[in-house]
Design an enzyme around this catalytic site. Structure first.
Site, PDB file in Angstrom:
ATOM      1  CE  LYS A   1       6.530  -7.428 -13.642  1.00 35.84           C
ATOM      2  NZ  LYS A   1       4.688  -7.860 -13.355  1.00 35.84           N
TER       3      LYS A   1
ATOM      4  CD  GLU B   1      13.583  -8.387 -17.597  1.00 41.71           C
ATOM      5  OE1 GLU B   1      13.645  -7.437 -16.811  1.00 41.71           O
ATOM      6  OE2 GLU B   1      12.497  -9.413 -17.699  1.00 41.71           O
TER       7      GLU B   1
ATOM      8  NE  ARG C   1       1.078 -10.042  -3.665  1.00 36.83           N
ATOM      9  CZ  ARG C   1       0.981 -11.506  -4.146  1.00 36.83           C
ATOM     10  NH1 ARG C   1       1.813 -11.825  -3.438  1.00 36.83           N
ATOM     11  NH2 ARG C   1       1.420 -11.685  -5.455  1.00 36.83           N
TER      12      ARG C   1
END
Length: 444
Positions: free
Chosen positions: A116, A200, A293
């Site tokens: 991330k 974050e 995906r």
């Protein structure tokens, strides 16, 4: 076009891929665990190979056994579905190193987006908006506290290698951050083998909106449309709809342009999803992560675009152009409900043998299921039993069809969350379209 395809997955997504393979005249090969020997996806495949016991680590995540199955059956390609090995860069590389076609993005793109922090930094460099947060892992509680002070509380504490809503916690002050940092770090090391932690900004009222992209065989990246995914429990999606009721033409244009930039930044190929957080008060959105995906919720995009995304995946992997115009306008409204084997109040798993399974039918109703009468939902795998998908001329029509379909879906044996969906579809906040990721908590 690929002539033979091994599906390295199970349940509804394996059946979904097999259905398209059969339509295209592609020989389908299922791999399965001992526990899944009699499941519908095994029966429906042209060929099936047992790759190990019930434990996913010894079967569906057993890369060596899956490659061996592909070679022994003469498979040309491997489709990973979602979950298990679908976002494992090493497995993608191994598939190609063994002379097989990988139906997905390249290993480098998977690896780049799998962390991330690295993904945030790449997106920021590409001009994609990212939420305020750390550019490097917070290596200690002290570093996390320093970052939170700069960002401002509340903050989200995230496992950098996490996914699927796992390895996340909210900290509203220093004391909570100290506790949650240690918890998330320990969980990340245990689950992902990587204890890196990202700090974050946390948005108390936010919507979860994502964009479907396709990296085409000719190198172009196209964005199809957005999906709304804000109905969640424990940061995991329960309901998705397309288009998002929160997104108008101007915001949609910005979202799609950012998603294309994200794909181009990593040379993306095949199907992927760029997930964003949307602040409904300001119209600002921020990159959250990229799923390298096919998504669970891909059917709602298929319905409003009138296309088959699995077919497009196979065409791209075969080096062919898409069979539809990606820029054609969308039509109507689609909603997907994830039918899970869990109780409808606390959402705790409730596996068991299926005594009754009657799927709803009718115009605009689609069910992608992994189970049926006489099958057993075991505790070894995800609780998803089926996806109930409806399509209407507009959102009100889709909601009406969803209500009728939920009422017509009969399941006995395992616990199921159909009663929750009946409640949600009559909830004024959801019906208005003006909801956020806190809607389920407010209902409970």
């Amino acid at each position: 076009m690929i002539e033979s395809l091994l599906i390295a997955n199970r349940g509804e997504i394996a059946r979904r891929v097999i259905r398209t393979a059969k339509r295209l005249g592609i020989r389908s090969i299922a791999v399965h665990s001992e526990a899944d020997a009699g499941m519908p996806f095994v029966v429906e495949a042209d060929q099936a190979v047992c790759v190990g016991p019930a434990n996913p680590a010894q079967s569906y995540r057993n890369a060596e056994a899956i490659i061996a199955a592909a070679k022994s059956t003469g498979a040309q390609a491997i489709h990973p579905g979602y979950g298990f090995l679908s976002e494992n860069a090493d497995f993608a590389r191994t598939v190609e190193d063994n002379g097989l076609v990988w139906v997905g993005p390249g290993a480098d793109a998977i690896r780049a987006m799998g962390d991330k922090i690295n993904a945030r930094n790449l997106m920021a460099a590409a001009g994609v908006p990212v939420a305020p947060g750390t550019q490097d892992p917070a290596a200690s509680v002290a570093a996390a506290l320093e970052a939170a002070e700069a960002i401002g509380y509340p903050v989200m504490v995230k496992a950098a290698a996490g996914g699927g809503g796992m390895g996340m916690a909210v900290a509203g002050d220093e004391a909570v951050l100290r506790t949650e940092y240690d918890k998330v770090r320990a969980f990340a090391e245990r689950m992902f083998g990587d204890g890196s932690v990202l700090i974050e900004r946390y948005f108390p009222r936010v919507r979860h909106v994502e964009v479907q992209i396709l990296g085409l065989a000719d190198g172009r990246v196209v964005a199809l449309s957005e999906r709304e995914c804000s109905v969640q429990r424990r940061n995991q999606k329960l309901v998705e709809e397309a288009p998002s009721p929160a997104v108008g033409p101007e915001l949609r244009a910005r979202l799609l342009a950012a998603a294309v930039k994200a794909g181009e930044a990593v040379g993306y190929r095949n199907a992927g999803t760029v997930e964003c957080l949307l602040d409904p008060a300001t119209g600002e959105f921020f990159f959250l992560e990229m799923n390298t995906r096919l998504q669970v919720e891909h059917p709602i995009t298929e319905l409003i675009h009138g296309t088959d995304l699995v077919e497009q995946q196979l065409r791209i992997a075969s080096g062919l152009a898409p069979s539809f115009a990606a820029d054609r306008p969308t039509s109507g409204h689609a909603i997907e409900l994830r039918i899970n084997a869990e109780d409808p109040k606390r959402f705790l798993p409730g596996p068991g043998k299926v005594a009754t399974w009657v799927e709803p039918t009718g115009a605009g109703v689609r069910v992608d299921s992994g189970y049926g009468p006489g099958t057993t939902v075991t505790p070894f795998y995800d609780s998803l039993m089926a996806k109930l998908i409806v399509y209407g001329t507009d959102r009100a029509d889709a909601i009406a069809k969803a209500r009728a379909a939920v009422a017509g879906f009969e399941i006995a044996g395992p616990k199921n969350n159909l009663p929750f969906f009946a409640e949600l579809l009559d909830n004024p906040e959801f019906v208005s379209g003006d909801y956020d990721t806190g809607i389920v908590a407010r209902m409970r």
